[in-house]
Design a protein around this motif. Structure first.
Motif, short mmCIF file in Angstrom:
data_model
loop_
_atom_site.label_atom_id
_atom_site.label_comp_id
_atom_site.label_asym_id
_atom_site.label_seq_id
_atom_site.Cartn_x
_atom_site.Cartn_y
_atom_site.Cartn_z
N ARG A 484 47.08 34.11 -36.52
CA ARG A 484 47.80 35.37 -36.69
C ARG A 484 48.82 35.25 -37.82
N ASP A 486 51.77 36.21 -37.90
CA ASP A 486 53.11 35.87 -37.40
C ASP A 486 53.19 34.47 -36.80
N SER A 511 38.27 41.39 -36.50
CA SER A 511 39.02 42.14 -35.47
C SER A 511 38.63 43.61 -35.46
N GLU A 533 45.23 50.85 -34.98
CA GLU A 533 45.54 49.53 -34.42
C GLU A 533 45.76 48.51 -35.53
N ARG A 536 49.19 49.17 -36.83
CA ARG A 536 50.21 48.77 -35.86
C ARG A 536 50.42 47.26 -35.87
N CYS A 537 49.35 46.50 -36.09
CA CYS A 537 49.43 45.04 -36.07
C CYS A 537 49.60 44.45 -37.47
N SER A 538 49.73 45.32 -38.48
CA SER A 538 49.94 44.85 -39.85
C SER A 538 51.30 44.16 -39.94
N THR A 540 52.08 41.51 -38.28
CA THR A 540 52.20 40.60 -37.12
C THR A 540 50.91 39.81 -36.95
N GLN A 541 49.81 40.53 -36.69
CA GLN A 541 48.52 39.83 -36.56
C GLN A 541 47.80 39.71 -37.90
#
Length: 563
Positions: A484, A486, A511, A533, A536-538, A540-541
């Motif tokens: 990930r 992060d 993903s 999604e 939203r996870c840009s 972090t993941q």
């Protein structure tokens, strides 16, 4: 000729052969009777001559019988040559019977009925036309013999009697030939009902597979190529939903007719299922198949179909995939699979196009040392095994490869990086070979122990390919595609730029496909929800820059994928 027809012809040949053997045996008896037994043997010299002549004649008859019998059981001879040999054989029999009749008294012979044998057998084998030809020849021989042998008589009793015999010959050939014709027409009708699709008048699914196996055997025997085209009507579900299934059936009928009239003689058109058609092109190279397919695609696009203006692209169109035996596939199963894969690519890349099958393994083999070719072949086998074990993985690899190709172009990767990304996409789940089927297909969330087992698949995948030096650049993608951005991923908790760039690219693609696919414990998301999604996870993941580029790719193709 199909298996049913071959079996039928063999049985007919067996029956006819028995009749011909019997006629030869009768002929042998007549030879002996009129050449030897009817003579007056008065001394040893004449007795010895007759004995030697008898032995030679008997040997000749046995050899002839053996030849006829051998001919009747030949299976591998070409069908067109069988017809020619049958015709030659019939004339040989007529000649033998003619000689026998001359020996037994010419116009007075009681053995003129022998011609009935050849009339019956030729009619059964080849039909009414051949039977009537043999009848005319036989009648001409008998009546000419009557006239020539008794030229000056006012009333030729033999001629009058043989007129009746000639009528009997014709009455044998005509009704028997007509019965054979009716029987053949009936069988053709039954075969048509069994083999044809009632809606499109193309071959059905079962007949397609039978024909494919037969054509591959033929091409293999003659060392010739065979190509296959898979055709799928674009947005057909949309058309049915908007115009109704009856109108959809009319589209299928029209396309079936168009395909039937577009192919060459000897090509086989079949309705493979639903809105899919398949065409077998015997003795056809890939480049020629592409020309044929492109011509069909354009004809479908130019043809007007009622209600097509409501289609997403305003027309009824079709996508086509091509594969070729033996260059791209080694048997019928591989040929179907590879043509289907090519069709999948055509549907994926905006539809209404022709795609030929290309194997990532073939690309790999060009880049790998000769000594590691077996390893690459084993990789294909392992992926096939994983696909069989894991319902989710089946199709996932192909889609991830497709997305990776598109994203590589969007990111303007160089050729080397693009190649490594595609290879990594193809092999990223190879380590799942060591994961049990129960864990891969579990419908409930995994427990801690099962999760730890599943997380080992990236390490296991690297172990599988580590002996191949040419794949070292691919190993980081397999190892780190679950890290990930992060630092909370696995297996090494790498963070940001410490994660190899191509692994970060593969993570986004992998993903996204996971989110938009039905998985045992996760319901499929729409593309819009999956994009939300990703955003939203840009950071972090996922790598933010890669996410935005990938979203651009998805928006460009969103309306055309899998519809």
């Amino acid at each position: 000729m199909n298996i049913f027809e071959e079996s039928k012809q063999k049985k007919i040949h067996d029956i006819v052969s028995v009749v011909k053997l019997c006629s030869l045996l009768f002929s042998g008896i007549i030879f002996f009777k009129y050449l030897f037994i009817s003579g007056n043997i008065t001394n040893n010299y004449r007795y010895t001559s007759y004995a030697i002549t008898s032995i030679i004649t008997a040997a000749f008859m046995l050899i002839l019988i053996y030849f006829i019998w051998e001919f009747s059981i030949i299976k591998n001879i070409n069908y067109k040559y069988v017809k020619i040999m049958q015709l030659i054989e019939n004339f040989i029999f007529i000649f033998i019977f003619f000689v026998l009749i001359l020996l037994s008294g010419a116009q007075t012979s009681q053995y003129k009925i022998l011609f009935e044998f050849i009339i019956i057998t030729s009619t059964i084998e080849s039909g009414m036309k051949q039977g009537l030809i043999m009848t005319c020849i036989s009648v001409a021989i008998i009546l000419t013999m009557d006239i020539v042998c008794l030229p000056n008589v006012q009333i030729n009793q033999y001629f009058e009697n043989d007129i009746i015999l000639s009528g009997l010959f014709f009455l044998t050939a005509w009704p028997l030939g007509y019965y054979v014709k009716i029987e053949k027409d009936h069988i053709k009708k039954l075969e048509s009902l069994a083999n044809k699709d009632g809606l499109t008048d193309t071959y059905n699914h079962r007949a397609f597979h039978d024909a494919l196996r037969e054509q591959i055997k033929s091409c293999e025997k003659e060392y010739k190529p065979l190509s296959m085209i898979f055709i799928d009507i674009d947005y057909f579900k949309h058309y049915n939903d908007f115009n109704g299934h009856q109108q959809g059936d009319e589209v299928l009928k029209k396309i079936g007719l168009l395909l039937n009239t577009s192919v060459r003689k000897g090509d086989i058109v079949a309705r493979y299922g639903g809105e899919e058609f398949a065409i077998i092109l015997p003795y056809t190279e890939e480049k020629d198949a592409v020309v044929i397919a492109e011509n069909m695609r354009m004809q479908i696009e130019k043809t007007y179909f009622k209600g097509e203006e409501n289609q997403p692209n305003g027309k009824i169109t079709a996508s086509m995939g091509i594969s070729t035996y033996p260059n791209k596939a080694k048997n019928d199963v591989e040929l179907i699979k590879s043509a289907d894969d090519a069709l999948y690519r055509a549907k994926f890349f905006r539809k209404n196009r022709v795609e030929t099958y290309s194997s990532i393994l073939d690309e790999l083999k060009n880049d790998i040392e000769e000594k590691h070719i077996d390893v690459v072949t084993s990789i294909k086998t392992l992926i096939s095994v994983i696909n069989a074990k894991d319902k989710y993985t089946y199709g996932h690899v192909e889609r991830v490869v497709m997305y990776s190709r598109l994203l590589a172009d969007k990111l303007q990767l160089n050729d080397e990086d693009k190649k490594n990304l595609i290879y990594g996409a193809y092999m990223h789940d190879i380590g799942k070979i060591n994961i049990s089927k129960e864990i891969l297909n579990k419908k409930m969330p995994l427990d801690k122990e099962e999760w730890e087992i599943l997380k080992q698949h990236s390490i296991n995948g690297v172990e599988i390919i580590k002996s191949v030096d040419s794949l070292k650049a691919v190993s980081p993608l397999i190892m780190y595609h679950h890290e990930r951005y992060d630092g909370n991923g696995y297996p090494e908790n790498l963070k940001r730029e410490n994660i190899p760039y191509l692994a970060r690219v593969l993570t986004v693609v992998d993903s996204f496909d996971a989110m938009t696919s039905n998985r045992p414990y996760n319901k499929r998301k729409t593309y819009q929800k999956a994009i939300e999604e990703l955003r939203r996870c840009s950071g972090t993941q996922f790598d933010p820059h890669i996410v935005e580029k990938f979203i651009e790719v998805i928006k460009e193709i969103e309306d055309t994928i899998f519809l």
